[in-house]
Design an enzyme around this catalytic site. Structure first.
Site, PDB file in Angstrom:
ATOM      1  N   ARG A  27      -7.019  -0.716   1.753  1.00 22.02           N
ATOM      2  CA  ARG A  27      -6.236  -1.243   2.761  1.00 22.02           C
ATOM      3  C   ARG A  27      -6.879  -1.629   3.825  1.00 22.02           C
ATOM      4  O   ARG A  27      -6.383  -2.717   4.528  1.00 22.02           O
ATOM      5  CB  ARG A  27      -5.464   0.196   3.323  1.00 22.02           C
ATOM      6  CG  ARG A  27      -4.267  -0.175   3.939  1.00 22.02           C
ATOM      7  CD  ARG A  27      -3.266   1.080   4.299  1.00 22.02           C
ATOM      8  NE  ARG A  27      -2.365   0.534   5.120  1.00 22.02           N
ATOM      9  CZ  ARG A  27      -0.965   1.165   5.060  1.00 22.02           C
ATOM     10  NH1 ARG A  27      -0.840   2.090   4.336  1.00 22.02           N
ATOM     11  NH2 ARG A  27      -0.353   0.662   5.944  1.00 22.02           N
ATOM     12  N   PHE A  30       0.688  -1.146   0.068  1.00 23.79           N
ATOM     13  CA  PHE A  30       0.072  -0.004   0.066  1.00 23.79           C
ATOM     14  C   PHE A  30       0.966   1.150   0.205  1.00 23.79           C
ATOM     15  O   PHE A  30       0.561   2.113  -0.441  1.00 23.79           O
ATOM     16  CB  PHE A  30      -1.141   0.096   1.133  1.00 23.79           C
ATOM     17  CG  PHE A  30      -2.094  -0.959   0.711  1.00 23.79           C
ATOM     18  CD1 PHE A  30      -3.106  -0.538   0.045  1.00 23.79           C
ATOM     19  CD2 PHE A  30      -2.078  -2.143   1.318  1.00 23.79           C
ATOM     20  CE1 PHE A  30      -4.325  -1.333  -0.137  1.00 23.79           C
ATOM     21  CE2 PHE A  30      -3.358  -3.083   1.045  1.00 23.79           C
ATOM     22  CZ  PHE A  30      -4.327  -2.458   0.182  1.00 23.79           C
ATOM     23  N   GLU A  31       2.027   1.197   0.442  1.00 21.64           N
ATOM     24  CA  GLU A  31       2.962   2.492   0.630  1.00 21.64           C
ATOM     25  C   GLU A  31       3.634   2.725  -0.775  1.00 21.64           C
ATOM     26  O   GLU A  31       3.900   3.839  -1.137  1.00 21.64           O
ATOM     27  CB  GLU A  31       3.937   2.267   1.748  1.00 21.64           C
ATOM     28  CG  GLU A  31       3.215   2.382   3.092  1.00 21.64           C
ATOM     29  CD  GLU A  31       2.289   3.605   3.362  1.00 21.64           C
ATOM     30  OE1 GLU A  31       2.613   4.650   2.607  1.00 21.64           O
ATOM     31  OE2 GLU A  31       1.411   3.319   4.302  1.00 21.64           O
ATOM     32  N   GLN A  32       4.095   1.614  -1.435  1.00 21.24           N
ATOM     33  CA  GLN A  32       4.902   1.761  -2.673  1.00 21.24           C
ATOM     34  C   GLN A  32       5.885   2.739  -2.741  1.00 21.24           C
ATOM     35  O   GLN A  32       5.583   4.181  -2.804  1.00 21.24           O
ATOM     36  CB  GLN A  32       3.904   2.179  -3.872  1.00 21.24           C
ATOM     37  CG  GLN A  32       2.938   0.750  -4.037  1.00 21.24           C
ATOM     38  CD  GLN A  32       1.945   1.272  -5.130  1.00 21.24           C
ATOM     39  OE1 GLN A  32       2.088   2.241  -5.984  1.00 21.24           O
ATOM     40  NE2 GLN A  32       1.052   0.018  -5.301  1.00 21.24           N
TER      41      GLN A  32
END
Length: 167
Positions: free
Chosen positions: A155, A31-33
């Site tokens: 998320r 989710f952060e990439q």
């Protein structure tokens, strides 16, 4: 670069301390990439860089235009993950917690902060042993202000699914 994952253990100096598993780390990173140039995740957000960091390793706020190396992004992620793992362990107050539940709670805290977790009904229900009720609480944290964000909804659904995983 992935962080080394020590075996799950209880640390006598920090209640319920353990490290997130590979699955928990993968969830956060999915989710952060990682981005090496600072950006605004949403129009009403704060500058972010690396694996979702809003502060550098020295505590200074991220500024738009700031650039990191991959090594710096990974080092800051590792430091933040360790600090959050300790804080999540502390706020669990010795509550029975599976590794999957711990991983989901760390992901939640990584995104929203340990203070939000500590004050949440989600944590209160978890500590009370109401795991079904706690899992349902993830979905309530899908907004920025009053606006539902699709990315946050995805998320929270992924965190709730991990939380429900039986190991």
């Amino acid at each position: 670069m992935s962080i080394p994952i020590p075996p799950t253990r209880t640390d006598r100096t920090s209640t319920n301390f353990r490290m997130p598993s590979a699955a928990g780390i993968a969830l956060i990173k999915a989710f952060e990439q990682c981005r090496l140039r600072a950006y605004l995740p949403t129009p009403h957000d704060v500058p972010t860089i690396g694996w979702g960091s809003t502060r550098d390793s020295d505590g200074t706020r991220i500024r738009l235009g700031q650039v990191w190396t991959q090594a710096h992004a990974d080092a800051v992620f590792n430091d933040q993950l360790l600090a959050l793992a300790r804080e999540v362990g502390r706020v669990l107050s010795g509550a029975r917690t599976s590794q999957a539940q711990f991983d989901a709670l760390v992901s939640f805290a990584y995104n929203l902060g340990a203070t939000a977790l500590a004050r949440s009904t989600l944590l209160a229900l978890h500590r009370a042993g109401d795991f079904t009720g706690a899992a349902a609480q993830f979905a309530r944290w899908n907004r920025q202000g009053k606006v539902v964000l699709a990315g946050l909804s995805r998320r929270r659904a992924a965190e709730a699914a991990l939380y429900r995983t039986v190991a």
